[in-house]
Scaffold this motif. Structure first.
Motif, mmCIF file in Angstrom:
data_model
loop_
_atom_site.group_PDB
_atom_site.id
_atom_site.type_symbol
_atom_site.label_atom_id
_atom_site.label_comp_id
_atom_site.label_asym_id
_atom_site.label_seq_id
_atom_site.Cartn_x
_atom_site.Cartn_y
_atom_site.Cartn_z
ATOM 1 N N PRO A 10 -29.719 -77.889 0.282
ATOM 2 C CA PRO A 10 -30.298 -76.983 -0.717
ATOM 3 C C PRO A 10 -31.716 -77.401 -1.096
ATOM 4 C CG PRO A 10 -28.928 -78.601 -1.796
ATOM 5 C CD PRO A 10 -28.795 -78.855 -0.314
ATOM 6 N N LEU A 11 -32.402 -76.522 -1.817
ATOM 7 C CA LEU A 11 -33.655 -76.891 -2.465
ATOM 8 C C LEU A 11 -33.268 -77.658 -3.721
ATOM 9 C CD1 LEU A 11 -35.683 -73.564 -2.188
ATOM 10 C CD2 LEU A 11 -35.877 -75.602 -0.763
ATOM 11 N N THR A 12 -33.938 -78.746 -3.996
ATOM 12 C CA THR A 12 -33.573 -79.595 -5.137
ATOM 13 C C THR A 12 -34.774 -79.841 -6.038
ATOM 14 O OG1 THR A 12 -34.038 -81.600 -3.875
ATOM 15 C CG2 THR A 12 -31.778 -80.764 -3.792
ATOM 16 N N GLY A 13 -34.511 -80.427 -7.192
ATOM 17 C CA GLY A 13 -35.558 -80.840 -8.110
ATOM 18 C C GLY A 13 -36.284 -79.704 -8.794
ATOM 19 N N ILE A 14 -35.652 -78.550 -8.936
ATOM 20 C CA ILE A 14 -36.315 -77.384 -9.535
ATOM 21 C C ILE A 14 -36.453 -77.603 -11.038
ATOM 22 C CG2 ILE A 14 -36.146 -74.909 -9.977
ATOM 23 C CD1 ILE A 14 -34.631 -74.746 -7.273
ATOM 24 N N ILE A 15 -37.683 -77.487 -11.521
ATOM 25 C CA ILE A 15 -37.942 -77.675 -12.950
ATOM 26 C C ILE A 15 -38.452 -76.400 -13.615
ATOM 27 C CG2 ILE A 15 -38.309 -80.164 -12.837
ATOM 28 C CD1 ILE A 15 -41.326 -79.601 -12.750
ATOM 29 N N ALA A 16 -38.983 -75.458 -12.805
ATOM 30 C CA ALA A 16 -39.484 -74.206 -13.364
ATOM 31 C C ALA A 16 -39.466 -73.121 -12.296
ATOM 32 C CB ALA A 16 -40.901 -74.385 -13.902
ATOM 33 N N ILE A 17 -39.296 -71.890 -12.763
ATOM 34 C CA ILE A 17 -39.376 -70.725 -11.903
ATOM 35 C C ILE A 17 -40.478 -69.841 -12.501
ATOM 36 C CG2 ILE A 17 -38.185 -68.706 -11.002
ATOM 37 C CD1 ILE A 17 -35.578 -70.331 -11.180
ATOM 38 N N GLU A 18 -41.567 -69.718 -11.749
ATOM 39 C CA GLU A 18 -42.714 -68.958 -12.222
ATOM 40 C C GLU A 18 -42.790 -67.623 -11.498
ATOM 41 O OE1 GLU A 18 -47.566 -69.424 -12.606
ATOM 42 O OE2 GLU A 18 -46.449 -70.833 -11.356
ATOM 43 N N PHE A 19 -42.899 -66.563 -12.244
ATOM 44 C CA PHE A 19 -43.002 -65.217 -11.690
ATOM 45 C C PHE A 19 -44.476 -64.901 -11.481
ATOM 46 C CE2 PHE A 19 -38.873 -65.558 -13.380
ATOM 47 C CZ PHE A 19 -38.068 -64.714 -12.629
ATOM 48 N N ILE A 20 -44.823 -64.549 -10.243
ATOM 49 C CA ILE A 20 -46.227 -64.341 -9.883
ATOM 50 C C ILE A 20 -46.395 -62.990 -9.182
ATOM 51 C CG2 ILE A 20 -46.752 -66.809 -9.745
ATOM 52 C CD1 ILE A 20 -46.377 -66.643 -6.705
ATOM 53 N N SER A 21 -47.671 -62.542 -9.083
ATOM 54 C CA SER A 21 -47.923 -61.238 -8.477
ATOM 55 C C SER A 21 -48.104 -61.309 -6.967
ATOM 56 C CB SER A 21 -49.148 -60.591 -9.127
ATOM 57 O OG SER A 21 -50.270 -61.425 -8.963
ATOM 58 N N ALA A 22 -48.536 -62.415 -6.431
ATOM 59 C CA ALA A 22 -48.697 -62.556 -4.982
ATOM 60 C C ALA A 22 -48.619 -64.039 -4.626
ATOM 61 C CB ALA A 22 -50.002 -61.956 -4.534
ATOM 62 N N PRO A 23 -48.150 -64.334 -3.431
ATOM 63 C CA PRO A 23 -48.044 -65.754 -3.055
ATOM 64 C C PRO A 23 -49.370 -66.443 -2.861
ATOM 65 C CG PRO A 23 -47.112 -64.322 -1.336
ATOM 66 C CD PRO A 23 -47.591 -63.462 -2.438
#
Length: 168
Positions: A155-168
């Protein structure tokens, strides 16, 4: 390591998730029995109605049981020993991404951030319990897409934040 995950960026409601309380959440599911089926809203509603109808009939026949009597010892032990996950989609819905948000950036502690479309992120499963305990090593959650979970990939680990953005 952070114990919470922050939703930030282009959302109406920045929220903070605390995975340690999800063991009490009705939406959790046992990852050891995960088969990858995707329930539609209609089938979820049908299952819910069937379950409540069955419970209603049982209580009419046998009388209601107190909530403290409902849980069996085996169910309690399973919670203390199991591996549980929860879908990310309801949390994304509650944060209400703004119309310009098309992607999420998963910020990870001491690792490179990962960018996914919001549609992909909605499919994600967050594992919050391993051997009945909160995930502390590289936690607080392990991030899986359904196909990676079924393939038993890392899995992906160490996630501390999920930021919503308009473009990569």
């Amino acid at each position: 390591m952070s114990d919470v995950i922050v939703f930030k960026g282009a959302v109406s409601f920045p929220i903070t998730l605390d995975p340690t309380v999800w063991v009490f959440d009705e939406r959790k599911f046992d990852l050891s029995s995960y088969t990858g089926e995707t329930d539609t809203d209609l089938s979820k509603q049908a299952k819910y109605l069937q379950g409540t109808g069955t419970q209603w009939d049982k209580e009419l026949r046998e009388g209601a049981t107190l909530p403290s009597e409902r849980r069996t010892l085996a169910e309690e032990r399973k919670v203390l020993e199991g591996e549980y996950g929860i879908r990310l989609d309801p949390f994304i819905t509650n944060a209400q991404p703004l119309p310009e948000a098309t992607h999420v950036r998963l910020h990870r502690e001491d690792q490179e951030a990962i960018v996914l479309s919001i549609a992909e992120a909605r499919r994600a499963i967050l594992q919050f319990s391993k051997n009945g305990k909160p995930i502390t090593e590289n936690g607080p959650v392990y991030f899986y897409l359904p196909e990676t979970l079924l393939a038993k990939e890392e899995p992906l680990t160490g996630i501390i934040a999920i930021e919503f953005i308009s473009a990569p």
